[in-house]
Scaffold this active site. Structure first.
Site, PDB file in Angstrom:
ATOM      1  N   GLY A  46      19.560  22.894  55.017  1.00  0.00           N
ATOM      2  CA  GLY A  46      19.384  24.273  55.442  1.00  0.00           C
ATOM      3  C   GLY A  46      18.102  24.833  54.855  1.00  0.00           C
ATOM      4  N   GLN A  51      12.609  31.461  51.744  1.00  0.00           N
ATOM      5  CA  GLN A  51      12.147  30.348  50.901  1.00  0.00           C
ATOM      6  C   GLN A  51      10.733  29.899  51.246  1.00  0.00           C
ATOM      7  OE1 GLN A  51      16.045  28.205  51.745  1.00  0.00           O
ATOM      8  NE2 GLN A  51      15.550  27.386  49.738  1.00  0.00           N
ATOM      9  N   CYS A  92      19.720  23.530  46.001  1.00  0.00           N
ATOM     10  CA  CYS A  92      18.793  24.474  46.640  1.00  0.00           C
ATOM     11  C   CYS A  92      17.383  23.899  46.555  1.00  0.00           C
ATOM     12  CB  CYS A  92      18.845  25.832  45.935  1.00  0.00           C
ATOM     13  SG  CYS A  92      17.783  27.069  46.699  1.00  0.00           S
ATOM     14  N   LEU A  93      16.681  23.904  47.675  1.00  0.00           N
ATOM     15  CA  LEU A  93      15.322  23.363  47.693  1.00  0.00           C
ATOM     16  C   LEU A  93      14.384  24.220  46.846  1.00  0.00           C
ATOM     17  CD1 LEU A  93      15.160  22.446  51.497  1.00  0.00           C
ATOM     18  CD2 LEU A  93      15.612  20.910  49.566  1.00  0.00           C
ATOM     19  N   HIS A 134      25.124  30.355  51.760  1.00  0.00           N
ATOM     20  CA  HIS A 134      24.023  30.144  50.805  1.00  0.00           C
ATOM     21  C   HIS A 134      22.707  30.668  51.411  1.00  0.00           C
ATOM     22  CE1 HIS A 134      21.806  27.354  47.884  1.00  0.00           C
ATOM     23  NE2 HIS A 134      20.871  27.617  48.780  1.00  0.00           N
ATOM     24  N   GLU A 135      22.466  30.325  52.686  1.00  0.00           N
ATOM     25  CA  GLU A 135      21.196  30.742  53.333  1.00  0.00           C
ATOM     26  C   GLU A 135      21.164  32.257  53.564  1.00  0.00           C
ATOM     27  OE1 GLU A 135      19.116  28.566  53.142  1.00  0.00           O
ATOM     28  OE2 GLU A 135      20.329  26.754  53.121  1.00  0.00           O
ATOM     29  N   HIS A 138      20.036  33.932  50.579  1.00  0.00           N
ATOM     30  CA  HIS A 138      18.563  33.915  50.448  1.00  0.00           C
ATOM     31  C   HIS A 138      17.953  35.103  51.183  1.00  0.00           C
ATOM     32  CE1 HIS A 138      17.506  30.303  48.283  1.00  0.00           C
ATOM     33  NE2 HIS A 138      18.157  29.496  49.095  1.00  0.00           N
TER      34      HIS A 138
HETATM   35  O1  K1U Z   1      18.816  26.608  50.837  1.00  0.00           O
HETATM   36  C1  K1U Z   1      18.398  25.511  50.531  1.00  0.00           C
HETATM   37  O2  K1U Z   1      17.591  25.389  49.645  1.00  0.00           O
HETATM   38  C2  K1U Z   1      18.905  24.275  51.251  1.00  0.00           C
HETATM   39  C3  K1U Z   1      20.093  23.636  50.578  1.00  0.00           C
HETATM   40  C4  K1U Z   1      21.329  23.992  51.381  1.00  0.00           C
HETATM   41  C5  K1U Z   1      22.649  23.747  50.710  1.00  0.00           C
HETATM   42  C6  K1U Z   1      23.094  22.484  50.441  1.00  0.00           C
HETATM   43  C7  K1U Z   1      24.326  22.281  49.853  1.00  0.00           C
HETATM   44  C8  K1U Z   1      25.124  23.353  49.533  1.00  0.00           C
HETATM   45  C9  K1U Z   1      24.660  24.616  49.785  1.00  0.00           C
HETATM   46  C10 K1U Z   1      23.431  24.816  50.382  1.00  0.00           C
HETATM   47  C11 K1U Z   1      19.881  22.142  50.552  1.00  0.00           C
HETATM   48  O3  K1U Z   1      19.699  21.537  51.553  1.00  0.00           O
HETATM   49  S1  K1U Z   1      19.899  21.363  49.015  1.00  0.00           S
HETATM   50  C12 K1U Z   1      19.646  19.627  49.407  1.00  0.00           C
HETATM   51  C13 K1U Z   1      20.856  18.960  49.944  1.00  0.00           C
HETATM   52  O4  K1U Z   1      21.946  19.478  49.831  1.00  0.00           O
HETATM   53  C14 K1U Z   1      20.748  17.668  50.639  1.00  0.00           C
HETATM   54  C15 K1U Z   1      19.591  16.943  50.609  1.00  0.00           C
HETATM   55  C16 K1U Z   1      19.529  15.731  51.279  1.00  0.00           C
HETATM   56  C17 K1U Z   1      20.595  15.245  51.972  1.00  0.00           C
HETATM   57  C18 K1U Z   1      21.773  15.954  51.965  1.00  0.00           C
HETATM   58  C19 K1U Z   1      21.844  17.157  51.305  1.00  0.00           C
HETATM   59 ZN    ZN Z   2      18.781  27.573  48.693  1.00  0.00          ZN
END
Ligand code: K1U
Ligand code: ZN
Length: 167
Positions: A46, A51, A92-93, A134-135, A138
């Site tokens: 996501g 972000q 979270c990225l 979560h998004e 943000h």
């Molecule tokens: O908002 C963001 O930074 C994105 C975030 C979304 C999220 C993931 C898990 C739970 C809540 C919100 C991410 O994508 S973090 C990275 C991640 O979960 C992932 C990365 C690679 C493959 C699978 C998952």
């Molecule tokens: Zn995030």
């Protein structure tokens, strides 16, 4: 399409409140395309416009195993949430390397517009429900670490500073 820079916690710009999109036009469709490219490259499931320092109510999500089920949510609103809550591990990225559990409603119904400007509603559960909440946080200027204890938040800020220095 273009890869966008992802802001890193504790950047102040992550706390800006996003404005509603007035018209879903080519500029918004380009933002969606660029955000999708950035999310897949990261990789993540996501990404919120906040972000990438674009303070408009736009989210992209793909929780599929095949990475080919992109969903764009423009002007999303949660119109119903379940009383039942669940604890789910989040990442979270904008806070690389940090994962922790957050309690949120298990199911939500979301109303949003798609890339054509059409309004739709979707019932979300599982990872999609976690990710959309979560998004949407943000877009309100909230980062998931703010649900954690102040001790954990202080440690995370310290780790992020070290990471920044190492780059
Ligand atoms: O908002 C963001 O930074 C994105 C975030 C979304 C999220 C993931 C898990 C739970 C809540 C919100 C991410 O994508 S973090 C990275 C991640 O979960 C992932 C990365 C690679 C493959 C699978 C998952
Ligand atoms: Zn995030």
């Amino acid at each position: 399409m273009a890869l966008l820079h992802i802001l890193t916690y504790p950047d102040k710009r992550l706390h800006k409140v996003a404005k509603p999109v007035e018209v879903v036009d080519d500029r918004i469709r380009k933002l969606v395309a660029d955000m999708a490219e950035t999310m897949y490259a990261a990789p993540g499931v996501g990404l919120a416009a906040t972000q990438v320092d674009a303070h408009e109510r736009v989210i992209v999500i793909d929780v599929s195993d095949t990475h080919d089920q992109l969903q764009a949510f423009i002007n999303p609103e949660i119109i119903w949430s379940s009383d039942e809550k669940q604890d789910h591990e989040e990442g979270c990225l904008s806070v690389p390397g940090i994962y922790d559990f957050v309690e949120r409603p298990e199911k939500v119904r979301v109303r949003a517009q798609n890339e054509k400007g059409e309004t739709f509603e979707i019932d979300c559960e599982g990872l999609l429900a976690v990710c959309i909440q979560h998004e949407m946080d943000h877009l309100m200027g909230r980062v998931f670490v703010e649900y954690l204890s102040s001790l954990k938040q202080t440690r995370i800020r310290g780790k992020m500073k070290k990471l920044e220095k190492a780059l």
